[in-house]
Scaffold this active site. Sequence first.
Site, PDB file in Angstrom:
ATOM      1  N   ARG A 179       0.625  -1.167  -0.198  1.00  0.00           N
ATOM      2  CA  ARG A 179      -0.469  -0.282  -0.174  1.00  0.00           C
ATOM      3  C   ARG A 179       0.763   1.380  -0.137  1.00  0.00           C
ATOM      4  O   ARG A 179       0.265   2.621   0.725  1.00  0.00           O
ATOM      5  CB  ARG A 179      -1.134  -0.240   0.765  1.00  0.00           C
ATOM      6  CG  ARG A 179      -2.071  -1.058   0.941  1.00  0.00           C
ATOM      7  CD  ARG A 179      -2.730  -1.283   1.741  1.00  0.00           C
ATOM      8  NE  ARG A 179      -4.218  -2.196   2.164  1.00  0.00           N
ATOM      9  CZ  ARG A 179      -4.054  -2.877   2.823  1.00  0.00           C
ATOM     10  NH1 ARG A 179      -2.667  -3.308   4.268  1.00  0.00           N
ATOM     11  NH2 ARG A 179      -4.055  -3.337   2.995  1.00  0.00           N
ATOM     12  N   GLU A 188      -4.282  16.993 -11.428  1.00  0.00           N
ATOM     13  CA  GLU A 188      -4.444  17.375 -12.318  1.00  0.00           C
ATOM     14  C   GLU A 188      -6.024  17.634 -12.656  1.00  0.00           C
ATOM     15  O   GLU A 188      -6.644  16.831 -13.324  1.00  0.00           O
ATOM     16  CB  GLU A 188      -4.153  15.815 -13.734  1.00  0.00           C
ATOM     17  CG  GLU A 188      -4.254  17.335 -15.055  1.00  0.00           C
ATOM     18  CD  GLU A 188      -3.518  16.414 -15.920  1.00  0.00           C
ATOM     19  OE1 GLU A 188      -2.841  16.026 -16.225  1.00  0.00           O
ATOM     20  OE2 GLU A 188      -4.138  17.356 -17.503  1.00  0.00           O
ATOM     21  N   HIS A 193       0.689  19.342 -27.067  1.00  0.00           N
ATOM     22  CA  HIS A 193       0.316  17.665 -26.524  1.00  0.00           C
ATOM     23  C   HIS A 193      -0.608  17.243 -27.503  1.00  0.00           C
ATOM     24  O   HIS A 193      -0.413  15.843 -27.214  1.00  0.00           O
ATOM     25  CB  HIS A 193       0.726  17.356 -24.927  1.00  0.00           C
ATOM     26  CG  HIS A 193       1.819  17.501 -24.545  1.00  0.00           C
ATOM     27  ND1 HIS A 193       2.766  18.775 -24.575  1.00  0.00           N
ATOM     28  CD2 HIS A 193       2.728  16.313 -24.008  1.00  0.00           C
ATOM     29  CE1 HIS A 193       3.592  17.975 -23.491  1.00  0.00           C
ATOM     30  NE2 HIS A 193       3.854  17.147 -23.551  1.00  0.00           N
ATOM     31  N   LYS A 216       3.260  11.873 -11.313  1.00  0.00           N
ATOM     32  CA  LYS A 216       2.263  10.517 -12.202  1.00  0.00           C
ATOM     33  C   LYS A 216       3.144   9.672 -12.147  1.00  0.00           C
ATOM     34  O   LYS A 216       4.482   9.489 -12.854  1.00  0.00           O
ATOM     35  CB  LYS A 216       2.507  11.421 -13.307  1.00  0.00           C
ATOM     36  CG  LYS A 216       0.876  12.233 -13.383  1.00  0.00           C
ATOM     37  CD  LYS A 216       0.359  12.813 -14.847  1.00  0.00           C
ATOM     38  CE  LYS A 216      -0.525  14.077 -14.559  1.00  0.00           C
ATOM     39  NZ  LYS A 216      -0.805  13.614 -15.917  1.00  0.00           N
TER      40      LYS A 216
HETATM   41  N1  LIG Z   1       5.260  10.469 -14.998  1.00  0.00           N
HETATM   42  C1  LIG Z   1       4.818  11.768 -15.839  1.00  0.00           C
HETATM   43  O1  LIG Z   1       5.099  13.027 -15.497  1.00  0.00           O
HETATM   44  C2  LIG Z   1       6.083  11.603 -16.890  1.00  0.00           C
HETATM   45  C3  LIG Z   1       6.044  12.852 -18.248  1.00  0.00           C
HETATM   46  C4  LIG Z   1       6.546  12.453 -19.458  1.00  0.00           C
HETATM   47  C5  LIG Z   1       6.632  11.324 -20.007  1.00  0.00           C
HETATM   48  N2  LIG Z   1       6.376   9.971 -18.904  1.00  0.00           N
HETATM   49  C6  LIG Z   1       7.485   8.867 -19.304  1.00  0.00           C
HETATM   50  O2  LIG Z   1       8.289   8.717 -19.708  1.00  0.00           O
HETATM   51  C7  LIG Z   1       8.463   7.711 -20.692  1.00  0.00           C
HETATM   52  C8  LIG Z   1       9.741   7.925 -21.589  1.00  0.00           C
HETATM   53  O3  LIG Z   1      10.763   8.294 -20.832  1.00  0.00           O
HETATM   54  P1  LIG Z   1      12.118   8.437 -21.788  1.00  0.00           P
HETATM   55  O4  LIG Z   1      11.991   9.444 -23.032  1.00  0.00           O
HETATM   56  O5  LIG Z   1      12.826   9.327 -20.584  1.00  0.00           O
HETATM   57  O6  LIG Z   1      12.512   8.088 -22.209  1.00  0.00           O
HETATM   58  P2  LIG Z   1      13.077   5.968 -21.839  1.00  0.00           P
HETATM   59  O7  LIG Z   1      12.595   6.105 -20.166  1.00  0.00           O
HETATM   60  O8  LIG Z   1      12.491   5.313 -22.502  1.00  0.00           O
HETATM   61  O9  LIG Z   1      14.153   5.922 -22.164  1.00  0.00           O
HETATM   62  C9  LIG Z   1      15.136   6.316 -23.276  1.00  0.00           C
HETATM   63  C10 LIG Z   1      15.983   5.491 -23.101  1.00  0.00           C
HETATM   64  O10 LIG Z   1      17.615   6.261 -23.447  1.00  0.00           O
HETATM   65  C11 LIG Z   1      18.123   4.437 -22.131  1.00  0.00           C
HETATM   66  N3  LIG Z   1      19.079   5.788 -20.664  1.00  0.00           N
HETATM   67  C12 LIG Z   1      18.248   6.070 -19.979  1.00  0.00           C
HETATM   68  N4  LIG Z   1      19.082   6.981 -20.237  1.00  0.00           N
HETATM   69  C13 LIG Z   1      20.461   6.960 -20.598  1.00  0.00           C
HETATM   70  C14 LIG Z   1      21.042   7.798 -19.756  1.00  0.00           C
HETATM   71  N5  LIG Z   1      22.073   8.454 -19.451  1.00  0.00           N
HETATM   72  N6  LIG Z   1      22.834   7.598 -21.190  1.00  0.00           N
HETATM   73  C15 LIG Z   1      22.670   6.487 -22.298  1.00  0.00           C
HETATM   74  N7  LIG Z   1      20.819   5.762 -22.679  1.00  0.00           N
HETATM   75  C16 LIG Z   1      19.741   6.209 -21.575  1.00  0.00           C
HETATM   76  C17 LIG Z   1      16.914   3.914 -22.143  1.00  0.00           C
HETATM   77  O11 LIG Z   1      17.736   2.685 -22.269  1.00  0.00           O
HETATM   78  C18 LIG Z   1      15.896   4.068 -23.230  1.00  0.00           C
HETATM   79  O12 LIG Z   1      17.116   3.490 -23.975  1.00  0.00           O
HETATM   80  C19 LIG Z   1       7.566   7.538 -21.139  1.00  0.00           C
HETATM   81  O13 LIG Z   1       7.051   5.864 -20.823  1.00  0.00           O
HETATM   82  C20 LIG Z   1       6.608   8.359 -21.135  1.00  0.00           C
HETATM   83  O14 LIG Z   1       4.824   8.095 -20.399  1.00  0.00           O
HETATM   84  C21 LIG Z   1       6.130  10.610 -18.359  1.00  0.00           C
HETATM   85 ZN   LIG Z   2       5.917  15.526 -22.793  1.00  0.00          ZN
END
Ligand SMILES: NC(=O)c1ccc[n+]([C@@H]2O[C@H](COP(=O)([O-])OP(=O)(O)OC[C@H]3O[C@@H](n4cnc5c(N)ncnc54)[C@H](O)[C@@H]3O)[C@@H](O)[C@H]2O)c1
Ligand SMILES: [Zn+2]
Length: 358
Positions: free
Chosen positions: A121, A237, A248, A143
């Site tokens: 939890r 939100e 977006h 989120k």
């Molecule tokens: N919670 C929120 O408010 C929120 C906001 C925006 C996006 N998101 C989520 O975030 C995700 C996208 O995140 P992202 O863009 O970070 O992509 P990701 O987490 O998929 O990372 C992208 C790639 O980069 C690699 N990587 C990560 N750090 C690295 C580093 N320092 N050096 C080399 N490679 C590295 C990872 O292994 C992956 O292959 C989506 O699932 C989206 O829904 C959440």
């Molecule tokens: Zn965004």
Amino acid sequence: MQTINVNLGERSYPIHVGESLLPQAGELMRRAGVGERVAVVTDAKIAGLYLKPLEESLHSSGFKVATVLVPEGEEHKNLATVSTIYDRLVGERFDRGSALVALGGGVIGDMTGFTAATFLRGISYVQVPTTLLAQVDASVGGKTGVNRPEGKNLIGAFYQPRLVLIDVDTLQSLPQRELTAGLAEVVKYGIIADPALFALLEENLHDSTALSRELLVHVIAVSCRIKASVVEKDERESDYRAVLNFGHTVGHALEALTRYETYLHGEAVAIGMVQAAAISLRERLCDKAAFERIRRLIFRAGLPAEIPSGVDLRELLKHMEVDKKSTGGKVKFVLCRGIGATAFHWLSPAEIVAALQR
Ligand SMILES: NC(=O)c1ccc[n+]([C@@H]2O[C@H](COP(=O)([O-])OP(=O)(O)OC[C@H]3O[C@@H](n4cnc5c(N)ncnc54)[C@H](O)[C@@H]3O)[C@@H](O)[C@H]2O)c1
Ligand SMILES: [Zn+2]
């Protein structure tokens, strides 16, 4: 190191942004009162780059550390992977006082946060974001969630971390394309809330090459402050937090229409921001000069700005209408009032199409 406090009553937490922070993680987590048993959740690629300095720091501050490796990529951001994390936590006899550490991009952060929200939890978790997108966006605001085959982030919870640790040095290994995509969210913060941030980017983004480390620390800290203040006003939100969705509505539609294969999220958002600015111009919220500054900065950052000619606008609209933010045939758009302020407008498909830029 710069520290931003997210003020949410008993759910408040600090965000530390700086250089060489991973080696200080143990000390900073101790100071934040994180329990001594922790599991670092990460993927093999990120582990190869950053697990060792993080673990060493945690050990030397007296933490007992387990590592949970999950497969890399958005396609594994689902309940099956979360279930494997639960298995490990049960196997290791984690209790209410234990904590998770998300080391990675938004995929790792969202999934680890969701696991922390639901295991026993709710246990504490720490965000250690390693992509620019995760540093300025996903790691802040609570989120959390995972995808379903029917749609992204359909399962989730609002659940704030205990601490966010942003080490800009981790960006050195990030592919240029990922870094540039993350910049789109930084440009977004300038447009929706901060003319000074926007001007700073205009001065310093001469091409798509990286900003200096000092400047990155500053720009990330400013971005986190803006996101934090939006979240402080509307944590779950109910309304206002939607200003963060500037760019977006079109961005998400373009991503979905191209089956998440063509654009990184930030690239689609960059196009979406230019479209939102074009609609703002048409609605007389934004003048031509501000619109041109937005388009130019996005171009200079190395991001795309136009909807490709191959995209069918009616198809694009269909994806906007199924968007969570739409009702009654009109779509709720976040528009910009020049640079640094926003307004919500309800728009019909015809009004949208009339402004879209190829
Ligand atoms: N919670 C929120 O408010 C929120 C906001 C925006 C996006 N998101 C989520 O975030 C995700 C996208 O995140 P992202 O863009 O970070 O992509 P990701 O987490 O998929 O990372 C992208 C790639 O980069 C690699 N990587 C990560 N750090 C690295 C580093 N320092 N050096 C080399 N490679 C590295 C990872 O292994 C992956 O292959 C989506 O699932 C989206 O829904 C959440
Ligand atoms: Zn965004």
